[in-house]
Design a protein around this motif. Structure first.
Motif, PDB file in Angstrom:
ATOM      1  N   ALA A  48       0.811  -1.217   0.000  1.00 14.77           N
ATOM      2  CA  ALA A  48       0.000   0.000   0.000  1.00 14.77           C
ATOM      3  C   ALA A  48       0.845   1.269   0.000  1.00 14.77           C
ATOM      4  O   ALA A  48       0.308   2.360   0.087  1.00 14.77           O
ATOM      5  N   VAL A  49       2.159   1.127  -0.099  1.00 14.36           N
ATOM      6  CA  VAL A  49       3.028   2.308  -0.162  1.00 14.36           C
ATOM      7  C   VAL A  49       3.726   2.312  -1.513  1.00 14.36           C
ATOM      8  O   VAL A  49       4.064   1.269  -2.054  1.00 14.36           O
ATOM      9  N   GLN A  50       3.900   3.506  -2.042  1.00 13.89           N
ATOM     10  CA  GLN A  50       4.589   3.595  -3.325  1.00 13.89           C
ATOM     11  C   GLN A  50       5.762   4.559  -3.209  1.00 13.89           C
ATOM     12  O   GLN A  50       6.846   4.146  -2.847  1.00 13.89           O
ATOM     13  N   GLY A  90      -4.864   4.708  -5.113  1.00 12.05           N
ATOM     14  CA  GLY A  90      -6.288   5.054  -5.111  1.00 12.05           C
ATOM     15  C   GLY A  90      -6.874   4.919  -3.723  1.00 12.05           C
ATOM     16  O   GLY A  90      -8.085   4.857  -3.580  1.00 12.05           O
ATOM     17  N   TYR A  91      -6.033   4.819  -2.717  1.00 13.62           N
ATOM     18  CA  TYR A  91      -6.415   4.699  -1.305  1.00 13.62           C
ATOM     19  C   TYR A  91      -7.017   3.351  -0.948  1.00 13.62           C
ATOM     20  O   TYR A  91      -7.115   3.016   0.227  1.00 13.62           O
ATOM     21  N   ALA A  92      -7.416   2.530  -1.898  1.00 16.42           N
ATOM     22  CA  ALA A  92      -8.057   1.249  -1.585  1.00 16.42           C
ATOM     23  C   ALA A  92      -7.121   0.366  -0.765  1.00 16.42           C
ATOM     24  O   ALA A  92      -7.532  -0.207   0.252  1.00 16.42           O
ATOM     25  N   LYS A  93      -5.867   0.236  -1.181  1.00 14.07           N
ATOM     26  CA  LYS A  93      -4.906  -0.585  -0.440  1.00 14.07           C
ATOM     27  C   LYS A  93      -4.594   0.020   0.925  1.00 14.07           C
ATOM     28  O   LYS A  93      -4.355  -0.708   1.883  1.00 14.07           O
ATOM     29  N   ILE A  94      -4.592   1.331   1.016  1.00 13.30           N
ATOM     30  CA  ILE A  94      -4.322   1.985   2.297  1.00 13.30           C
ATOM     31  C   ILE A  94      -5.453   1.687   3.274  1.00 13.30           C
ATOM     32  O   ILE A  94      -5.211   1.326   4.430  1.00 13.30           O
ATOM     33  N   VAL A  95      -6.685   1.807   2.832  1.00 15.65           N
ATOM     34  CA  VAL A  95      -7.844   1.502   3.679  1.00 15.65           C
ATOM     35  C   VAL A  95      -7.793   0.030   4.094  1.00 15.65           C
ATOM     36  O   VAL A  95      -8.002  -0.310   5.262  1.00 15.65           O
ATOM     37  N   GLU A  96      -7.473  -0.823   3.146  1.00 10.97           N
ATOM     38  CA  GLU A  96      -7.365  -2.261   3.440  1.00 10.97           C
ATOM     39  C   GLU A  96      -6.275  -2.526   4.479  1.00 10.97           C
ATOM     40  O   GLU A  96      -6.438  -3.343   5.387  1.00 10.97           O
ATOM     41  N   ALA A  97      -5.168  -1.813   4.378  1.00 11.14           N
ATOM     42  CA  ALA A  97      -4.066  -1.987   5.326  1.00 11.14           C
ATOM     43  C   ALA A  97      -4.466  -1.536   6.741  1.00 11.14           C
ATOM     44  O   ALA A  97      -4.111  -2.194   7.717  1.00 11.14           O
ATOM     45  N   VAL A  98      -5.213  -0.462   6.840  1.00  8.03           N
ATOM     46  CA  VAL A  98      -5.654  -0.005   8.162  1.00  8.03           C
ATOM     47  C   VAL A  98      -6.617  -1.025   8.753  1.00  8.03           C
ATOM     48  O   VAL A  98      -6.554  -1.334   9.949  1.00  8.03           O
ATOM     49  N   ARG A  99      -7.491  -1.592   7.913  1.00 11.17           N
ATOM     50  CA  ARG A  99      -8.382  -2.665   8.386  1.00 11.17           C
ATOM     51  C   ARG A  99      -7.580  -3.856   8.882  1.00 11.17           C
ATOM     52  O   ARG A  99      -7.877  -4.428   9.931  1.00 11.17           O
ATOM     53  N   LEU A 100      -6.552  -4.229   8.138  1.00 10.91           N
ATOM     54  CA  LEU A 100      -5.695  -5.353   8.527  1.00 10.91           C
ATOM     55  C   LEU A 100      -5.004  -5.060   9.861  1.00 10.91           C
ATOM     56  O   LEU A 100      -4.943  -5.921  10.738  1.00 10.91           O
ATOM     57  N   ALA A 101      -4.486  -3.861  10.010  1.00  9.91           N
ATOM     58  CA  ALA A 101      -3.827  -3.481  11.259  1.00  9.91           C
ATOM     59  C   ALA A 101      -4.795  -3.531  12.434  1.00  9.91           C
ATOM     60  O   ALA A 101      -4.426  -3.922  13.550  1.00  9.91           O
ATOM     61  N   ALA A 102      -6.046  -3.167  12.193  1.00 12.81           N
ATOM     62  CA  ALA A 102      -7.064  -3.205  13.257  1.00 12.81           C
ATOM     63  C   ALA A 102      -7.327  -4.637  13.699  1.00 12.81           C
ATOM     64  O   ALA A 102      -7.650  -4.880  14.864  1.00 12.81           O
ATOM     65  N   ASP A 103      -7.161  -5.583  12.797  1.00 14.50           N
ATOM     66  CA  ASP A 103      -7.415  -6.992  13.105  1.00 14.50           C
ATOM     67  C   ASP A 103      -6.262  -7.647  13.861  1.00 14.50           C
ATOM     68  O   ASP A 103      -6.389  -8.750  14.355  1.00 14.50           O
ATOM     69  N   GLN A 104      -5.117  -6.980  13.912  1.00  8.91           N
ATOM     70  CA  GLN A 104      -3.936  -7.567  14.562  1.00  8.91           C
ATOM     71  C   GLN A 104      -3.919  -7.301  16.039  1.00  8.91           C
ATOM     72  O   GLN A 104      -4.453  -6.469  16.599  1.00  8.91           O
TER      73      GLN A 104
END
Length: 104
Positions: A48-50, A90-104
């Motif tokens: 999610a980072v470029q 497009g922020y989609a991967k960034i949002v997905e990454a924050v969701r993933l971090a919340a699950d950890q």
């Protein structure tokens, strides 16, 4: 960055204004042993980072968001990251990454 527990744009705050306040940056996100914060790990895991220009602000604001809302909705995440401009994703991967971090 966080200044006295408030999100602030690092490029807009004169150093003298923050001199006596607690300041947290992306460096603060890593643990004392150098381990990455779950937000940092998730961003890397999902690609999610470029360019990296916006990454410090995203890490700090996402970390702050998760401290206030441990299980954010996608809307919460988008609102929480609204002050960060990313021109590479497009922020989609960034949002997905924050969701993933919340699950950890």
């Amino acid at each position: 960055m966080l200044i006295a527990d408030e999100i602030a744009c690092a490029c807009l705050v004169p150093a003298a204004q923050a001199a006596e306040l607690e300041v947290e940056t992306v460096v603060s996100a890593a643990g004392s042993g150098g381990e990455l914060h779950p937000v940092q790990e998730a961003l890397l895991e999902l690609g999610a980072v470029q360019c990296g220009f916006c990454t410090p602000g995203i890490v700090v604001t996402a970390r702050d968001l998760l401290s206030r809302i441990p299980r954010p909705t996608d809307e919460d995440i988008r609102e929480g990251l609204a002050g960060n401009l990313c021109r590479c994703t497009g922020y989609a991967k960034i949002v997905e990454a924050v969701r993933l971090a919340a699950d950890q």
